[in-house]
Design a protein around this motif. Structure first.
Motif, PDB file in Angstrom:
ATOM      1  N   ILE A  58       0.842  -1.205   0.000  1.00  0.00           N
ATOM      2  CA  ILE A  58       0.000   0.000   0.000  1.00  0.00           C
ATOM      3  C   ILE A  58       0.877   1.254   0.000  1.00  0.00           C
ATOM      4  O   ILE A  58       0.600   2.229  -0.710  1.00  0.00           O
ATOM      5  CB  ILE A  58      -0.955  -0.007   1.208  1.00  0.00           C
ATOM      6  N   SER A  59       1.951   1.248   0.776  1.00  0.00           N
ATOM      7  CA  SER A  59       2.856   2.398   0.804  1.00  0.00           C
ATOM      8  C   SER A  59       3.523   2.606  -0.548  1.00  0.00           C
ATOM      9  O   SER A  59       3.671   3.741  -1.011  1.00  0.00           O
ATOM     10  CB  SER A  59       3.928   2.198   1.887  1.00  0.00           C
TER      11      SER A  59
ATOM     12  N   LEU B  27     -14.632  10.296   0.272  1.00  0.00           N
ATOM     13  CA  LEU B  27     -13.305   9.711   0.083  1.00  0.00           C
ATOM     14  C   LEU B  27     -12.773   8.998   1.321  1.00  0.00           C
ATOM     15  O   LEU B  27     -11.666   8.459   1.285  1.00  0.00           O
ATOM     16  CB  LEU B  27     -12.312  10.803  -0.322  1.00  0.00           C
ATOM     17  N   MET B  28     -13.551   8.986   2.400  1.00  0.00           N
ATOM     18  CA  MET B  28     -13.095   8.316   3.611  1.00  0.00           C
ATOM     19  C   MET B  28     -12.853   6.838   3.337  1.00  0.00           C
ATOM     20  O   MET B  28     -13.599   6.189   2.603  1.00  0.00           O
ATOM     21  CB  MET B  28     -14.122   8.482   4.731  1.00  0.00           C
ATOM     22  N   ASN B  29     -11.806   6.306   3.957  1.00  0.00           N
ATOM     23  CA  ASN B  29     -11.418   4.903   3.807  1.00  0.00           C
ATOM     24  C   ASN B  29     -11.105   4.536   2.359  1.00  0.00           C
ATOM     25  O   ASN B  29     -11.390   3.419   1.909  1.00  0.00           O
ATOM     26  CB  ASN B  29     -12.497   3.974   4.366  1.00  0.00           C
ATOM     27  N   THR B  30     -10.551   5.501   1.633  1.00  0.00           N
ATOM     28  CA  THR B  30     -10.004   5.237   0.304  1.00  0.00           C
ATOM     29  C   THR B  30      -8.615   5.855   0.242  1.00  0.00           C
ATOM     30  O   THR B  30      -8.322   6.827   0.957  1.00  0.00           O
ATOM     31  CB  THR B  30     -10.876   5.833  -0.813  1.00  0.00           C
ATOM     32  N   LEU B  31      -7.764   5.316  -0.602  1.00  0.00           N
ATOM     33  CA  LEU B  31      -6.413   5.854  -0.725  1.00  0.00           C
ATOM     34  C   LEU B  31      -6.401   7.252  -1.332  1.00  0.00           C
ATOM     35  O   LEU B  31      -5.436   8.000  -1.150  1.00  0.00           O
ATOM     36  CB  LEU B  31      -5.543   4.910  -1.558  1.00  0.00           C
ATOM     37  N   TRP B  32      -7.485   7.606  -2.064  1.00  0.00           N
ATOM     38  CA  TRP B  32      -7.555   8.953  -2.639  1.00  0.00           C
ATOM     39  C   TRP B  32      -7.667  10.021  -1.556  1.00  0.00           C
ATOM     40  O   TRP B  32      -7.288  11.167  -1.768  1.00  0.00           O
ATOM     41  CB  TRP B  32      -8.735   9.063  -3.596  1.00  0.00           C
ATOM     42  N   ALA B  33      -8.160   9.657  -0.378  1.00  0.00           N
ATOM     43  CA  ALA B  33      -8.232  10.606   0.728  1.00  0.00           C
ATOM     44  C   ALA B  33      -6.838  11.007   1.191  1.00  0.00           C
ATOM     45  O   ALA B  33      -6.651  12.085   1.776  1.00  0.00           O
ATOM     46  CB  ALA B  33      -9.005   9.992   1.892  1.00  0.00           C
ATOM     47  N   VAL B  34      -5.849  10.158   0.935  1.00  0.00           N
ATOM     48  CA  VAL B  34      -4.468  10.460   1.283  1.00  0.00           C
ATOM     49  C   VAL B  34      -3.732  11.095   0.106  1.00  0.00           C
ATOM     50  O   VAL B  34      -2.953  12.026   0.281  1.00  0.00           O
ATOM     51  CB  VAL B  34      -3.748   9.167   1.729  1.00  0.00           C
ATOM     52  N   ILE B  35      -4.000  10.595  -1.099  1.00  0.00           N
ATOM     53  CA  ILE B  35      -3.244  11.027  -2.275  1.00  0.00           C
ATOM     54  C   ILE B  35      -3.608  12.454  -2.686  1.00  0.00           C
ATOM     55  O   ILE B  35      -2.719  13.290  -2.909  1.00  0.00           O
ATOM     56  CB  ILE B  35      -3.483  10.050  -3.440  1.00  0.00           C
ATOM     57  N   LEU B  36      -4.899  12.749  -2.816  1.00  0.00           N
ATOM     58  CA  LEU B  36      -5.307  14.044  -3.369  1.00  0.00           C
ATOM     59  C   LEU B  36      -4.889  15.248  -2.515  1.00  0.00           C
ATOM     60  O   LEU B  36      -4.347  16.215  -3.056  1.00  0.00           O
ATOM     61  CB  LEU B  36      -6.826  14.047  -3.597  1.00  0.00           C
ATOM     62  N   PRO B  37      -5.127  15.251  -1.184  1.00  0.00           N
ATOM     63  CA  PRO B  37      -4.717  16.438  -0.408  1.00  0.00           C
ATOM     64  C   PRO B  37      -3.220  16.710  -0.463  1.00  0.00           C
ATOM     65  O   PRO B  37      -2.793  17.870  -0.501  1.00  0.00           O
ATOM     66  CB  PRO B  37      -5.163  16.088   1.014  1.00  0.00           C
TER      67      PRO B  37
ATOM     68  N   ILE C  44      -8.312   7.067   7.368  1.00  0.00           N
ATOM     69  CA  ILE C  44      -8.401   5.622   7.176  1.00  0.00           C
ATOM     70  C   ILE C  44      -8.695   4.954   8.520  1.00  0.00           C
ATOM     71  O   ILE C  44      -7.938   5.134   9.481  1.00  0.00           O
ATOM     72  CB  ILE C  44      -7.100   5.043   6.584  1.00  0.00           C
ATOM     73  N   THR C  45      -9.771   4.222   8.571  1.00  0.00           N
ATOM     74  CA  THR C  45     -10.130   3.492   9.792  1.00  0.00           C
ATOM     75  C   THR C  45     -10.106   1.979   9.587  1.00  0.00           C
ATOM     76  O   THR C  45     -10.165   1.234  10.562  1.00  0.00           O
ATOM     77  CB  THR C  45     -11.538   3.909  10.267  1.00  0.00           C
ATOM     78  N   LYS C  46     -10.014   1.528   8.353  1.00  0.00           N
ATOM     79  CA  LYS C  46      -9.965   0.093   8.074  1.00  0.00           C
ATOM     80  C   LYS C  46      -8.513  -0.398   8.167  1.00  0.00           C
ATOM     81  O   LYS C  46      -7.620   0.153   7.524  1.00  0.00           O
ATOM     82  CB  LYS C  46     -10.527  -0.205   6.691  1.00  0.00           C
ATOM     83  N   ASN C  47      -8.319  -1.443   8.944  1.00  0.00           N
ATOM     84  CA  ASN C  47      -6.960  -1.969   9.136  1.00  0.00           C
ATOM     85  C   ASN C  47      -6.331  -2.445   7.833  1.00  0.00           C
ATOM     86  O   ASN C  47      -5.110  -2.351   7.652  1.00  0.00           O
ATOM     87  CB  ASN C  47      -6.986  -3.124  10.137  1.00  0.00           C
TER      88      ASN C  47
ATOM     89  N   LEU D 150      -6.336  -1.100   5.046  1.00  0.00           N
ATOM     90  CA  LEU D 150      -5.839   0.005   4.228  1.00  0.00           C
ATOM     91  C   LEU D 150      -4.712   0.780   4.907  1.00  0.00           C
ATOM     92  O   LEU D 150      -4.272   1.800   4.379  1.00  0.00           O
ATOM     93  CB  LEU D 150      -6.990   0.964   3.884  1.00  0.00           C
ATOM     94  N   PHE D 151      -4.256   0.303   6.053  1.00  0.00           N
ATOM     95  CA  PHE D 151      -3.149   0.979   6.733  1.00  0.00           C
ATOM     96  C   PHE D 151      -1.866   0.825   5.919  1.00  0.00           C
ATOM     97  O   PHE D 151      -1.613  -0.217   5.327  1.00  0.00           O
ATOM     98  CB  PHE D 151      -2.940   0.405   8.131  1.00  0.00           C
ATOM     99  N   ASN D 152      -1.051   1.881   5.943  1.00  0.00           N
ATOM    100  CA  ASN D 152       0.214   1.816   5.216  1.00  0.00           C
ATOM    101  C   ASN D 152       1.324   1.252   6.100  1.00  0.00           C
ATOM    102  O   ASN D 152       1.103   0.866   7.260  1.00  0.00           O
ATOM    103  CB  ASN D 152       0.591   3.197   4.669  1.00  0.00           C
ATOM    104  N   PHE D 153       2.523   1.208   5.566  1.00  0.00           N
ATOM    105  CA  PHE D 153       3.654   0.577   6.244  1.00  0.00           C
ATOM    106  C   PHE D 153       3.990   1.296   7.549  1.00  0.00           C
ATOM    107  O   PHE D 153       4.298   0.658   8.562  1.00  0.00           O
ATOM    108  CB  PHE D 153       4.856   0.581   5.292  1.00  0.00           C
ATOM    109  N   GLN D 154       3.950   2.629   7.538  1.00  0.00           N
ATOM    110  CA  GLN D 154       4.318   3.403   8.725  1.00  0.00           C
ATOM    111  C   GLN D 154       3.335   3.157   9.869  1.00  0.00           C
ATOM    112  O   GLN D 154       3.755   2.986  11.030  1.00  0.00           O
ATOM    113  CB  GLN D 154       4.370   4.900   8.381  1.00  0.00           C
ATOM    114  N   ILE D 155       2.053   3.146   9.555  1.00  0.00           N
ATOM    115  CA  ILE D 155       1.037   2.914  10.583  1.00  0.00           C
ATOM    116  C   ILE D 155       1.207   1.532  11.193  1.00  0.00           C
ATOM    117  O   ILE D 155       1.164   1.351  12.419  1.00  0.00           O
ATOM    118  CB  ILE D 155      -0.373   3.058   9.981  1.00  0.00           C
ATOM    119  N   GLN D 156       1.365   0.535  10.335  1.00  0.00           N
ATOM    120  CA  GLN D 156       1.465  -0.838  10.816  1.00  0.00           C
ATOM    121  C   GLN D 156       2.736  -1.059  11.632  1.00  0.00           C
ATOM    122  O   GLN D 156       2.709  -1.754  12.647  1.00  0.00           O
ATOM    123  CB  GLN D 156       1.423  -1.812   9.629  1.00  0.00           C
TER     124      GLN D 156
END
Length: 288
Positions: free
Chosen positions: A81-82, A141-151, A222-225, A227-233
């Motif tokens: 994901i990262s 866009l909640m719980n989608t990767l676009w919520a992280v990418i676009l901003p 992101i609240t779904k496990n 969809l967590f990225n490497f840093q979060i995990q």
């Protein structure tokens, strides 16, 4: 002694200057202040008896920390994901800043100054965390990767850097292309982008590092496990002590190994981008 001999002697005799010496000493000290903590983390990641004290060499060498992290199958999906987020986010970010920068150098465009000032205004006054969260939520866009990418892709600072670099391209090239019948987008793809490799590499590296190290946006949107990225995990596994510890390695060793693994990709990538990055540091500094 003849005049010519005296002149040559004076040229060879260089006056000692204190500033270069002080400057060199200063940057050596700064480099040491940066490298010593990194060195400490590296040594601690291969030391089975890691403590909070600084040591120059490991007292008991082990790869157990790296093995404990890399053999965790639960990290494979976050790592992917990262990687995906970093690649797509960097591409989208470069697309936005290059097109935006190219638009802002069109001097004949009506309202160009207005849009430029509006963008600069957002660098001074930010809406804040809660308005951003509400906008992302309203857009679905909640719980989608676009919520992280676009901003993160809409970065005004990088856009201004790219615009300044484009302004440094000689206008004669644009005029010659227009005379040959090249369209504005043709000029962009055939002239502007090929001449902007240094800026693209340096700004692209800034985007990539930001996306790879992103923690806050994933925590907010992101609240779904799954969809967590490497840093979060990694943070969850280290802080929550989710990684099993045996006699060969302790939790501190695993935490340091996880830190090195997190920064390792860009430690490998940076040397290949360094020559472009050094050129791109002064984007827009030289004009015709």
């Amino acid at each position: 002694m003849s005049d010519s001999t005296t002149l040559v002697y004076k040229k060879k005799k260089k006056k000692f200057k204190i500033f270069p010496l002080v400057n060199a000493i200063f940057f050596i000290i700064v480099a040491c202040l940066i490298m010593i903590p990194i060195y400490r983390v590296i040594i601690s990641s291969i030391d089975a008896n890691t403590s909070y004290n600084f040591v120059w060499l490991p007292s008991k060498f082990t790869w157990g920390g790296y093995t404990a992290v890399l053999t965790r199958s639960s990290l494979y999906t976050p790592f992917l994901i990262s990687v995906v987020t970093t690649i797509i986010g960097t591409f989208v970010g470069l697309l936005v800043v290059t097109l935006g920068g190219y638009v802002l150098i069109q001097w004949e465009m009506p309202g160009r100054n207005f849009f430029a000032y509006m963008l600069l205004f957002t660098m001074i006054f930010d809406g804040g965390m809660i308005p951003k969260y509400l906008v992302i939520k309203q857009l679905g866009l909640m719980n989608t990767l676009w919520a992280v990418i676009l901003p993160m892709s809409i970065n005004v600072y990088n856009l201004v850097l790219m615009r300044n670099f484009f302004e440094g391209i000689p206008e004669s090239l644009f005029e010659a292309a227009q005379i040959d019948g090249c369209s504005p987008m043709g000029i962009f793809f055939k002239i502007v982008l090929p001449l902007s490799k240094a800026a693209l590499a340096s700004i692209g590296l800034m985007f990539a590092v930001s996306f790879w190290n992103d923690y806050t946006n994933f925590k907010l949107y992101i609240t779904k496990n799954k969809l967590f990225n490497f840093q979060i995990q990694l943070r969850n596994m280290v802080i929550d002590s989710d990684i099993p510890v045996d006699d060969a390695v302790n939790q501190e060793t695993i935490g340091n190994a996880a830190t090195i693994i997190a920064i390792l990709p860009f430690m490998i990538i940076y040397p290949f981008c360094q020559k472009y990055f050094v050129q791109g540091v002064n984007v827009g500094a030289v004009k015709e």
